[in-house]
Scaffold this active site. Structure first.
Site, short mmCIF file in Angstrom:
data_model
loop_
_atom_site.label_atom_id
_atom_site.label_comp_id
_atom_site.label_asym_id
_atom_site.label_seq_id
_atom_site.Cartn_x
_atom_site.Cartn_y
_atom_site.Cartn_z
N TRP A 152 85.30 69.67 -55.32
CA TRP A 152 84.10 70.01 -56.08
C TRP A 152 82.84 70.10 -55.23
O TRP A 152 81.82 70.59 -55.70
CB TRP A 152 83.85 68.93 -57.15
CG TRP A 152 83.98 67.55 -56.60
CD1 TRP A 152 85.10 66.76 -56.65
CD2 TRP A 152 83.01 66.80 -55.84
NE1 TRP A 152 84.89 65.58 -55.98
CE2 TRP A 152 83.61 65.57 -55.48
CE3 TRP A 152 81.70 67.05 -55.43
CZ2 TRP A 152 82.95 64.59 -54.73
CZ3 TRP A 152 81.04 66.08 -54.69
CH2 TRP A 152 81.66 64.87 -54.35
N ASN A 153 82.85 69.57 -54.00
CA ASN A 153 81.57 69.39 -53.31
C ASN A 153 80.90 70.72 -52.94
O ASN A 153 79.68 70.81 -52.92
CB ASN A 153 81.72 68.48 -52.08
CG ASN A 153 82.62 69.05 -51.04
OD1 ASN A 153 83.55 69.80 -51.35
ND2 ASN A 153 82.38 68.71 -49.79
N PRO A 177 90.92 74.99 -58.85
CA PRO A 177 89.68 74.36 -58.37
C PRO A 177 89.52 72.98 -58.99
O PRO A 177 90.31 72.58 -59.85
CB PRO A 177 88.60 75.31 -58.89
CG PRO A 177 89.21 75.99 -60.06
CD PRO A 177 90.69 75.97 -59.89
N SER A 230 90.62 65.19 -50.38
CA SER A 230 90.64 63.90 -49.70
C SER A 230 91.91 63.71 -48.86
O SER A 230 92.97 64.31 -49.15
CB SER A 230 90.55 62.77 -50.73
OG SER A 230 91.67 62.83 -51.58
N GLU A 251 92.65 70.74 -45.39
CA GLU A 251 91.25 70.53 -44.98
C GLU A 251 90.81 69.24 -45.65
O GLU A 251 90.46 69.23 -46.84
CB GLU A 251 90.38 71.70 -45.44
CG GLU A 251 90.72 73.03 -44.78
CD GLU A 251 90.38 73.08 -43.31
OE1 GLU A 251 89.63 72.22 -42.82
OE2 GLU A 251 90.88 73.98 -42.63
N LEU A 252 90.85 68.15 -44.90
CA LEU A 252 90.68 66.83 -45.52
C LEU A 252 89.33 66.20 -45.17
O LEU A 252 88.42 66.89 -44.75
CB LEU A 252 91.85 65.94 -45.11
CG LEU A 252 93.23 66.56 -45.34
CD1 LEU A 252 94.33 65.62 -44.87
CD2 LEU A 252 93.44 66.95 -46.79
N CYS A 285 82.17 67.33 -46.12
CA CYS A 285 83.24 66.83 -45.25
C CYS A 285 82.79 66.75 -43.80
O CYS A 285 83.23 65.86 -43.06
CB CYS A 285 84.48 67.70 -45.39
SG CYS A 285 84.13 69.44 -45.09
N GLU A 384 84.98 57.13 -44.92
CA GLU A 384 84.16 58.31 -45.23
C GLU A 384 83.26 57.92 -46.40
O GLU A 384 83.75 57.56 -47.47
CB GLU A 384 85.06 59.49 -45.64
CG GLU A 384 84.27 60.73 -45.94
CD GLU A 384 85.12 61.90 -46.47
OE1 GLU A 384 86.04 61.64 -47.27
OE2 GLU A 384 84.84 63.04 -46.08
P1 NAD Z 1 90.33 64.98 -54.12
O1 NAD Z 1 91.39 64.91 -53.10
O2 NAD Z 1 90.25 63.89 -55.12
O3 NAD Z 1 90.49 66.32 -54.98
C1 NAD Z 1 90.56 67.61 -54.37
C2 NAD Z 1 91.35 68.54 -55.26
O4 NAD Z 1 92.67 68.03 -55.37
C3 NAD Z 1 90.82 68.65 -56.69
O5 NAD Z 1 91.01 69.97 -57.15
C4 NAD Z 1 91.70 67.69 -57.46
O6 NAD Z 1 91.83 68.01 -58.82
C5 NAD Z 1 93.04 67.90 -56.72
N1 NAD Z 1 93.99 66.78 -56.82
C6 NAD Z 1 93.73 65.47 -57.06
N2 NAD Z 1 94.89 64.78 -57.10
C7 NAD Z 1 95.90 65.67 -56.85
C8 NAD Z 1 97.31 65.57 -56.76
N3 NAD Z 1 97.94 64.42 -56.91
N4 NAD Z 1 98.01 66.70 -56.49
C9 NAD Z 1 97.39 67.88 -56.31
N5 NAD Z 1 96.06 68.04 -56.41
C10 NAD Z 1 95.31 66.95 -56.66
O7 NAD Z 1 88.98 65.18 -53.34
P2 NAD Z 1 87.52 65.33 -53.94
O8 NAD Z 1 87.01 64.00 -54.31
O9 NAD Z 1 87.53 66.41 -54.98
O10 NAD Z 1 86.73 65.91 -52.68
C11 NAD Z 1 86.19 65.10 -51.70
C12 NAD Z 1 87.05 65.10 -50.46
O11 NAD Z 1 87.29 66.42 -50.02
C13 NAD Z 1 86.35 64.40 -49.30
O12 NAD Z 1 87.27 63.58 -48.63
C14 NAD Z 1 85.93 65.57 -48.41
O13 NAD Z 1 85.74 65.24 -47.07
C15 NAD Z 1 87.04 66.52 -48.63
N6 NAD Z 1 86.64 67.89 -48.27
C16 NAD Z 1 87.13 68.44 -47.12
C17 NAD Z 1 86.73 69.72 -46.74
C18 NAD Z 1 87.24 70.34 -45.46
O14 NAD Z 1 87.07 71.54 -45.29
N7 NAD Z 1 87.83 69.58 -44.56
C19 NAD Z 1 85.82 70.42 -47.53
C20 NAD Z 1 85.35 69.83 -48.69
C21 NAD Z 1 85.77 68.56 -49.05
#
Ligand code: NAD
Length: 481
Positions: A152-153, A177, A230, A251-252, A285, A384
């Site tokens: 979402w960020n 998304p 994440s 991309e974590l 991130c 983080e």
């Molecule tokens: P998150 O991992 O909780 O969620 C990301 C996505 O995954 C969402 O669409 C969510 O609904 C989905 N998701 C959640 N659980 C899942 C599962 N069990 N199976 C499949 N999909 C699932 O992360 P967040 O809180 O939405 O975003 C923040 C994180 O994203 C931070 O750690 C940040 O650093 C990272 N991030 C990385 C990049 C990059 O390019 N490296 C870019 C943006 C954000």
């Protein structure tokens, strides 16, 4: 612009409600008001989306990159033409300042345009022969159906960079998304519909993450999952993929160090840091996070920085001059407050901020904080943060700085500031991160590869590397003897 999405899913060319009728409230993080309810699917909707993507792949993968480019460029122009409306909706759902929302949509449009052109340059290779009776070449072909799960960020940028590359490569897509920011995803979808994307080529699945993600992993028709999110969920996908052999681009998270040597203009770097660290409220991130400052300038830097950070304006993203909006959810805000509280029990000293702003009764706000007196074992060094807290550390020399900066399981981005060329080269080569910014805060762009080392992921998005993530290489060897 006519909104046709009605908060639904877009599957096989039609806006439809979730199979089981699920709904989810969408909350404005700045006011805590419910903006509306979105149709919220599960594994059944994921299956429908994969069926549609499978059928569409037969024709979409056979189109020319020139044909695909026309659609992507029209989508880019649609986003530009509707910038004010879509930026407004992004502020509503994410809370980020309007200026940042406008900038993000501009980059999203640029990504569609850039991949429209880059798709035309997916050259293979003719390999000079070692055998007189053979001719060998490598061609690139679309990988197949791609599942794209995003965070979402950056509600427009995260999906746009993966959607645009996968579509340009000739793949079809099931896009999931974040449920926190569906409005931006609806707008991206509408841009592609307006541009004439054929039914089933990209299917928008707004669904419960675990069953939706599991359904994507378990369906062998899906050739890859591109995931932005994440490290925790990245690991769930890696575990699952070891069963199903689904390819992954990951991309974590990050925990970026910033190394500031004692030959810089301290005031200028402190001022710039106060903006860079708190962009999107630290929910980035590649956010500069752990600030390592040379011991000779540490006190001066801490004082100047705290002064600038205390002047940042916190409030609604719609308010003129606001630098920092709310965090995305109550949970996210609480996790940042918890980290800060824990760091205080570890002897951290809060130099400014760190409270709820008194003038804001509602919303997930936090006053941007600067924290000192920390060491490598601190919670603010190990995790983080993903929020408006800037931890400060000091270092003695280059070796000490590199040892501390690299002391993390993450490896996404790192930054260093110095006016000395030798130091710049040594620090850039010594940092164990996929992206390094020297004397700059934004080492990324549509044309640049973006990817992390270590726990921060695998593969790349954006740049030509991002296109190749969605293409398979095929060696063709022709016997002519
Ligand atoms: P998150 O991992 O909780 O969620 C990301 C996505 O995954 C969402 O669409 C969510 O609904 C989905 N998701 C959640 N659980 C899942 C599962 N069990 N199976 C499949 N999909 C699932 O992360 P967040 O809180 O939405 O975003 C923040 C994180 O994203 C931070 O750690 C940040 O650093 C990272 N991030 C990385 C990049 C990059 O390019 N490296 C870019 C943006 C954000």
């Amino acid at each position: 612009m006519q909104a046709s999405h009605q908060n639904k899913q877009f599957i096989n060319g039609t806006w439809i409600t979730a199979v089981d009728g699920g709904e989810l409230p969408l909350v404005n993080p700045a006011t805590e008001e419910i903006l509306g309810h979105i149709s919220f699917g599960n594994e059944k909707d994921a299956a429908l989306a994969i069926d549609a993507a499978e059928a569409a792949f037969k024709t979409w993968s056979k189109t020319t990159p020139y044909y695909r480019a026309e659609i992507l460029k029209k989508a880019a122009n649609y986003l530009r033409d509707n910038l004010e409306t879509i930026a407004h909706d992004m502020v509503l759902e994410s809370g980020k300042p309007l200026l940042e929302a406008r900038g993000e949509w501009t980059v999203a449009a640029n990504l569609f345009e850039w991949y429209a052109e880059e798709g035309k340059r997916a050259y293979g290779r003719v390999i000079p022969t070692s055998r007189i009776d053979k001719r060998s070449s490598v061609i690139l072909q679309p990988m197949g159906i791609i599942g794209i799960i995003t965070a979402w960020n950056f509600p427009a940028y995260n999906p746009a960079r993966a959607w645009a590359a996968a579509l340009a490569a000739g793949c079809t897509v099931v896009a999931k998304p974040s449920e926190n920011t569906p409005l931006s995803a609806y707008h991206l979808m509408e841009a592609l519909i307006h541009a004439g994307l054929p039914p089933g080529v990209l299917n928008l699945l707004i669904a419960d993450a675990a069953p939706g993600g599991e359904a994507m992993l378990n369906d062998k028709r899906l050739k890859k999952i591109s995931f932005t999110g994440s490290a925790r969920v990245g690991k769930i996908l890696m575990d699952g993929a070891s069963r199903t052999h689904t390819k992954l681009s990951l991309e974590l998270g990050g925990n970026a160090p910033v190394v500031i040597f004692d030959d810089v203009d301290v005031d200028a770097i402190a001022k710039a840091a106060s903006i860079a660290r708190f962009r999107n409220n630290g929910q980035v991130c590649v956010a500069p996070q752990r600030f390592y400052v040379h011991k000779n300038i540490y006190d001066q830097f801490a004082e100047r920085l705290s002064g600038y950070v205390s002047q940042l304006k916190v409030g609604s993203g719609f308010e003129e001059g606001v630098n920092v909006g709310p965090l995305i959810t109550a949970r996210q805000r609480d996790s940042v407050f918890d980290l800060l509280t824990k760091s205080k029990t570890e002897r951290a000293e809060v130099l400014t901020g760190g409270n709820r702003p008194e003038h804001l009764e509602k919303g997930y706000f936090m006053q941007p904080a600067v924290v000192g007196n920390l060491d490598q074992s601190s919670s603010l060094a190990r995790n983080e943060i993903f929020g408006p807290v800037l931890p400060l550390f000091s270092f003695d020399d280059l070796d000490d700085a590199l040892a501390k900066a690299n002391d993390t399981e993450y490896g996404l981005a790192a930054y260093a500031f110095t006016d000395n060329l030798k130091t710049a080269i040594k620090v850039s080569e010594g940092l164990e991160f996929g992206i390094v910014g020297i004397n700059e805060w934004a080492p990324h762009g549509t044309e640049l590869p973006f990817g992390g080392w270590k726990y921060s992921g695998q593969g790349h998005e954006s740049g030509s590397e991002g296109l190749y993530e969605y293409m398979e290489k095929k060696l063709i060897s022709i016997g002519i003897g």
